[in-house]
Motif scaffolding. Structure first.
Motif, PDB file in Angstrom:
ATOM      1  N   ALA A  47       2.954  59.503  23.456  1.00 55.61           N
ATOM      2  CA  ALA A  47       3.205  58.143  23.029  1.00 55.61           C
ATOM      3  C   ALA A  47       4.306  57.586  24.463  1.00 55.61           C
ATOM      4  CB  ALA A  47       3.045  57.991  22.059  1.00 55.61           C
ATOM      5  N   ASP A  48       5.759  57.768  23.683  1.00 56.45           N
ATOM      6  CA  ASP A  48       6.700  57.829  24.183  1.00 56.45           C
ATOM      7  C   ASP A  48       7.124  57.644  25.585  1.00 56.45           C
ATOM      8  OD1 ASP A  48       7.398  57.454  21.677  1.00 56.45           O
ATOM      9  OD2 ASP A  48       8.715  59.498  21.553  1.00 56.45           O
ATOM     10  N   MET A  81       4.699  55.063  27.400  1.00 54.03           N
ATOM     11  CA  MET A  81       5.019  53.428  26.157  1.00 54.03           C
ATOM     12  C   MET A  81       6.618  53.651  27.221  1.00 54.03           C
ATOM     13  SD  MET A  81       3.451  51.499  24.373  1.00 54.03           S
ATOM     14  CE  MET A  81       4.606  50.740  24.496  1.00 54.03           C
ATOM     15  N   ASN A 122      -2.616  56.989  22.332  1.00 51.88           N
ATOM     16  CA  ASN A 122      -1.518  58.065  21.664  1.00 51.88           C
ATOM     17  C   ASN A 122      -0.875  56.529  20.627  1.00 51.88           C
ATOM     18  OD1 ASN A 122      -3.387  60.063  21.416  1.00 51.88           O
ATOM     19  ND2 ASN A 122      -1.819  61.136  23.214  1.00 51.88           N
ATOM     20  N   ALA A 123      -0.354  55.537  21.583  1.00 46.87           N
ATOM     21  CA  ALA A 123       0.671  54.842  21.038  1.00 46.87           C
ATOM     22  C   ALA A 123       0.308  53.994  20.619  1.00 46.87           C
ATOM     23  CB  ALA A 123       1.682  54.513  22.430  1.00 46.87           C
TER      24      ALA A 123
END
Length: 382
Positions: A368-369, A372, A209-210
């Motif tokens: 995503a965050d 990551m 997703n990132a």
């Protein structure tokens, strides 16, 4: 036994009995996920196969066997080469592979010394003799081996049909030597069913997703299609596991092979596909930190040289703390703890209050965050 064929037209040789198996019969026998590469070859040409039996036959891990279902037990279905759950019936013939299994929530089982009646010890298609089992489960489905499958080259073993080899990397992997290696994240846990595969799947999904290209693998465990399929569904651009190297399970493999599997798998998954190399490789290491092969891997300097960081999956707060301590004493970098413990707010609160690393909700890793953040922790250490 030797894999060199004698006279295939003969029915008997030195206590071994050999009979042709009709192509139509072989073609219609339900085949297991673990035997999928053999099944593909049979689908192309089912002629020229024999069944080998007799008191002198001693099966080896990975040998393909045609067996008859005697009594349905724990496993009522057989996973097909495309991961469809095929319902089993008493008296039915099936094609599976011999293997050893270490599964604390199910069975401890070994390859038997002969073609004696034994058990279906995993739905992915493993034949073995159960020695111990968890008290809460049904007895294993019992099977009666009819004979080992043989072709013109000898006994059919999964390793001969596998697309990958520990000793010989694929062309893509060999060409990748010397290129920049992607970041490698391992996922391991306290034990079976601690949430490792779901943790890995969610991490893959979050990194995807990132906008990253993620490859995923499983280096140890028992052959089945559910985890590779999960990794594909999560967004991994390429998925490889130990069955692609010809091993139905990794329990009781010699340690050099287990270590070679981890190294070869990372090399394989790091290679570019269609000109694009992955940004991250994520590898699951099955079972718990005290399981024999896993324990030796953790203590091996090769692990630290191959894996940049580890996500640890735990079932409860105490397991999270104790498991993290084991990893840290082995000098393993742990980015975060996740897994089944995060399904309980109370257990999560207990764990987070004493853990020196972040506790991350399993499904939060799909963000995503959050995903990551695992990579960011690597950057902070480097």
């Amino acid at each position: 036994m030797t894999s060199t064929l004698m006279d295939l037209s003969s029915n008997t040789f030195d206590g071994e009995y050999r009979e042709p198996i009709a192509p139509a019969r072989l073609a219609r026998i339900p085949k297991a996920y673990t035997t999928r590469f053999v099944a593909k070859s049979i689908e192309q040409d089912a002629s020229g196969y024999h069944l080998v039996s007799g008191p002198q036959i001693k099966p080896q891990a990975g040998d393909v066997v045609i067996a008859r279902v005697l009594e349905i037990g724990k496993h009522t279905r057989l996973e097909s080469p495309v991961s469809r759950r095929q319902l089993l019936f008493p008296g039915q013939e099936i094609m599976v592979a011999y293997g050893n299994r270490y599964a604390p929530d199910q069975f401890l089982a070994f390859v038997p010394e002969s073609l004696e009646p034994c058990h279906l010890i995993a739905a992915g298609g493993i034949a073995g003799e159960v020695k111990e089992m968890h008290a809460s489960i049904d007895a294993a489905t019992s099977i009666e081996p009819i004979g080992l499958l043989e072709d013109e080259h000898g006994i059919v073993n999964l390793s001969r049909f596998a697309p990958l080899s520990v000793d010989a990397p694929s062309v893509a992997a060999a060409n990748a030597v010397g290129s920049a290696r992607p970041r490698v994240i391992a996922v391991m846990g306290t034990s079976m069913n601690s949430g490792k595969s779901t943790t890995l799947g969610c991490l893959v999904n979050g990194l995807t997703n990132a906008g990253l290209n993620v490859a995923a693998g499983k280096s140890t465990g028992t052959g089945a299609g559910n985890d590779p399929n999960l990794f594909h569904d999560a967004g991994a651009t390429r998925v490889v596991d130990f069955t692609d190297f010809g091993y139905p399970t990794t329990f009781l493999l010699d340690y050099e092979t287990v270590r070679g599997l981890l190294s070869s798998m990372i090399q394989e998954l790091s290679a570019a596909v269609d000109g694009t190399a992955p940004d991250v490789v994520v590898i699951e290491i099955a079972d718990g930190v005290y399981q024999g092969e896993t324990s030796r891997l953790l203590a091996d300097p090769v692990y630290a040289s191959l894996v940049d960081t580890t996500l640890f999956s735990a079932a409860d707060a105490l397991g999270a703390v104790a498991g993290l301590d084991v990893l840290q004493r082995s000098n393993v970098n742990v980015a975060a703890v996740s897994g089944l413990v995060t399904a309980s707010p109370l257990a999560s609160a207990e764990a987070q209050g004493v853990l020196p690393v972040p506790l991350v909700g399993t499904y939060d890793l799909c963000d995503a965050d959050v995903a990551m953040g695992i990579l960011d922790s690597l950057a902070e250490r480097s």
